[in-house]
Structures are given as C-alpha cells and as structure tokens.
Design an enzyme around this catalytic site. Structure first.
Site, PDB file in Angstrom:
ATOM      1  N   LYS A 253       0.835  -1.201   0.000  1.00 16.13           N
ATOM      2  CA  LYS A 253       0.000   0.000   0.000  1.00 16.13           C
ATOM      3  C   LYS A 253       0.868   1.248   0.000  1.00 16.13           C
ATOM      4  O   LYS A 253       0.694   2.154  -0.838  1.00 16.13           O
ATOM      5  CB  LYS A 253      -0.925   0.012   1.217  1.00 16.13           C
ATOM      6  CG  LYS A 253      -1.873   1.208   1.252  1.00 16.13           C
ATOM      7  CD  LYS A 253      -2.539   1.364   2.598  1.00 16.13           C
ATOM      8  CE  LYS A 253      -1.591   2.059   3.562  1.00 16.13           C
ATOM      9  NZ  LYS A 253      -2.258   2.483   4.814  1.00 16.13           N
ATOM     10  N   ASP A 271      -6.369   0.948   1.037  1.00  8.50           N
ATOM     11  CA  ASP A 271      -6.466   1.266   2.465  1.00  8.50           C
ATOM     12  C   ASP A 271      -7.836   0.833   2.975  1.00  8.50           C
ATOM     13  O   ASP A 271      -8.602   0.167   2.272  1.00  8.50           O
ATOM     14  CB  ASP A 271      -6.198   2.754   2.717  1.00  8.50           C
ATOM     15  CG  ASP A 271      -7.306   3.634   2.167  1.00  8.50           C
ATOM     16  OD1 ASP A 271      -8.191   3.123   1.431  1.00  8.50           O
ATOM     17  OD2 ASP A 271      -7.310   4.843   2.466  1.00  8.50           O
TER      18      ASP A 271
END
Length: 385
Positions: A253, A271
């Site tokens: 991420k 997320d």
C-alpha cells in the site's frame, strides 16, 4: 370315352336331364374336350403345338374373371385410407417422441432455474447475476462519476519529495492524514534528509510523533527506513516496487502511494476506505488487500489505477462512511448495490458529509491550488484549535 361318361353322369346328377348332357358335350368342345384331347394327343407334336394356343384361350377366358377380382379389389383404394391411418400413426409417432426434444429444451431451463445457488456464490461480486462485462462497465462508470465529483482529488498527505511522502505514508497507519499533516512539519524541519533521520535520537523522534499514535513503533520504522535508504540506495528513495517493500514499515500500500504520487507510476492504494467501498459496490468479495488489488486492477486500465485510488478514498472519507453512509447525498446512489445501508433522507444525509462537502477544511495544510480553486479549504496546523 370313359371320361365323357363320368362328366355326363356327374352333370345328370346335378341337373337331372339330357339338356345338361348336351351342354356338357358343348362344354367338352371348350374345356373338357381339350382336356381329353390333351390326354390322347399327349405324344403328338400337333398337341404340343396346340397346347400354347389352348393356354392362350384359357388365359383369354380367365381374363374376364381376372378383371372381376380387380373390380372387387377396388376396395384396394382403401389402401390410402390405411396409409392415411398409418400416416396418422406416423404423425402420431412424432407426437409420442415429442417429449424427447421437450426434455432437451426444458432440462437446461430447470438446470438454470435450479441453480440459484451458483449465482448466489457470485452474487457478492456480481449483484443480480451481473455479468463480467456489466461489472466492468458499472465499475468504470462509477469511477467516471467520482471523477466529476472530485476533479481535484489528490493524495491528502503533505509532501515535497519522495522521502517526505514515504515517511508520511508510514506514519498514516492507524490515524488520519490530517493528524500526520499536522505532525510532519516539525519532523521534517528537524530531520530534512534520510541521513538526518537515520542519525536521530529515537526519544526525540518519539516525542514528535506522539500525536500520531503507536509512536514508538512508528519511530522505529522511520529511522529504520532512513538507514536503509542511506545504506542501500545512497539516500534516495527507489522507484521500484520490489525495492520499496524491502524498507522497514513499507508494504504494498505504502509503495503504491509513493510510486503513483512521487514517481507517476500507476498503482492501487488499498487502504481501509478502499476495501470498504469496493466490497459495498460488489466489485469484489475478497478481504485480503493483495487479492482486492488484483481483482479491482483487472477491472480498469493500468493508467487509471492511481486516480481511481484517489476517487474511491475521497468518496469513502466524505460520503460513504464506515458506520453510517450518507446514501441520500451520494452522487452514485443509482449505481450502488448497497444503497440504503445508510441514511437515505437527503436532508439528514447532508449532515453526515465531511470536509469540503460539508463546508469544512480538508486534511492538507498545503493543498494543491486546484483544490483551493474548487472551493476546498486548507486544514489548520497542529494546536491552532
């Protein structure tokens, strides 16, 4: 001679008079005489020559009788009736066989009708039996709609270079971007380079990072990644995924945030907001971030990945909240399978909006000019009230 007497006696017995005997004699000239002469002339060649002629006469005499049976056989014309009946049977035969093709047609219908269970497994990914093509079209339409709603969407972390972005992204775990933006100015003012942060006193860094939560673990991560940058990459942030994920505290991420926003390389940022929304929209039913990234990435061109991440995350922070989505104020409500999970009353939904959608400041202290031009407001610094 004896043969003639036999025939005469026989006819007398039947008719009882000489008339019959004369008739028998005349008949003998026709049929009986031919039989007697045939016996007498058997060895003669003339009899053999006459035999075919007698046969022809016999055939000629028999022909009238042969026609009568033909007339009697006129009912043979009923044969078509029999054929018709057989045709009826033949026509009825397909009717009896008709169930066979019917079964072939009905079976698939029953199969599809009796398989709601199979679609039920994919309903999470394809609502109401949505095909793959329809899913792709709907997903891309949602992205286009969100692009019109958030034309100024951008990463909501303040940064001036890749180093500041990677540090800020690591600090954003388990907190808001607003809190990180209010904290990093003091951190970068004191440690502007990887070399500076790598040589920093952990206790001093912890004190600065305390407002972000989990400050001890985050201090260890940012100091560790700074040392790795200095020792392995000459103090420069690498621009490759395989290198970024080797840094302490940096996962896929964080790596995609850096690649997409600091290096212009497409990436999907999965997320908590992104995970929540793509499942609500039935883009995928996966729960693992890596699998979500792969499933959603397959629905869009690679060039759309970075902006797609911004659009989805912005929508999750402003309208499609975790606990109570503002469904009544959602611009993509007609495309959302989860519509109705939140407040549907438009007036009540407006009260749930956040940041610029509610007339409030955003998360960045130094937002892009496009955001300000669109009516967005900069966030206040830490301690400004």
């Amino acid at each position: 001679m004896s043969a003639e007497r036999d025939s005469a006696v026989g006819e007398q017995g039947s008719d009882g008079g000489r008339k019959t005997a004369g008739a028998a004699r005349t008949a003998a000239a026709g049929t009986g005489a031919s039989a007697a002469s045939a016996k007498k002339a058997a060895p003669s060649k003339k009899a053999a020559a006459r035999k075919p002629a007698a046969a022809k006469k016999a055939a000629a005499e028999k022909t009238p009788g042969a026609t009568k049976p033909a007339a009697k056989k006129a009912p043979a014309k009923k044969a078509p009736a029999k054929k018709a009946s057989s045709a009826k049977k033949a026509s009825s035969a397909p009717l009896k066989k008709a169930p066979a093709p019917r079964k072939q047609v009905v079976a698939p219908k029953k199969a599809t009708a009796s398989v709601p269970a199979a679609p039920a497994k994919t309903v999470a990914a394809h609502p109401q039996g949505e095909s793959r093509t329809a899913l792709v079209r709907r997903a891309r339409r949602i992205n286009r709609e969100l692009a019109e709603v958030y034309p100024y969407a951008h990463p909501e972390l303040d940064f001036e270079n890749p180093f500041q972005l990677v540090v800020a992204t690591v600090l954003s775990a388990q907190t808001t971007d607003l809190r990180v933006n209010q904290t990093t100015p003091a951190l970068f003012a004191k440690y502007p380079t990887p070399e500076d942060l790598a040589a920093a006193n952990p206790e001093e860094v912890e004190e600065i990072l305390r407002p972000t939560g989990f400050f001890r673990a985050k201090t260890k991560s940012v100091i560790g990644l700074s040392k790795a940058l200095v020792e392995q990459f000459g103090g420069e942030v690498p621009g490759r995924l395989e290198d970024l994920v080797k840094l302490p505290g940096v996962g896929r991420k964080t790596a995609f945030v850096v690649l997409g926003n600091a290096f212009g390389r497409p990436g999907i940022t999965v997320d908590t907001h992104f995970q929540r929304l793509v499942r609500r929209w039935k883009w995928t039913d996966e729960t693992d971030p890596d699998k979500i990234e792969a499933a959603v990435g397959a629905l869009f061109p690679k060039s759309d990945w970075t902006d797609l991440s911004h659009h989805v995350i912005w929508h999750g922070r402003r309208i499609c909240h975790a606990r109570k989505p503002a469904c009544g104020a959602c611009p993509i409500a007609p495309l959302c399978p989860a519509y109705g999970e939140g407040e549907t009353d438009p007036e009540k939904a407006k009260k749930l909006l956040k940041y610029e959608k509610a007339g409030q400041p955003g998360q960045r202290l130094r937002p892009p000019q496009a955001y300000l031009d669109a009516g967005g407001r900069a966030a206040p610094p830490l301690g400004a009230g």
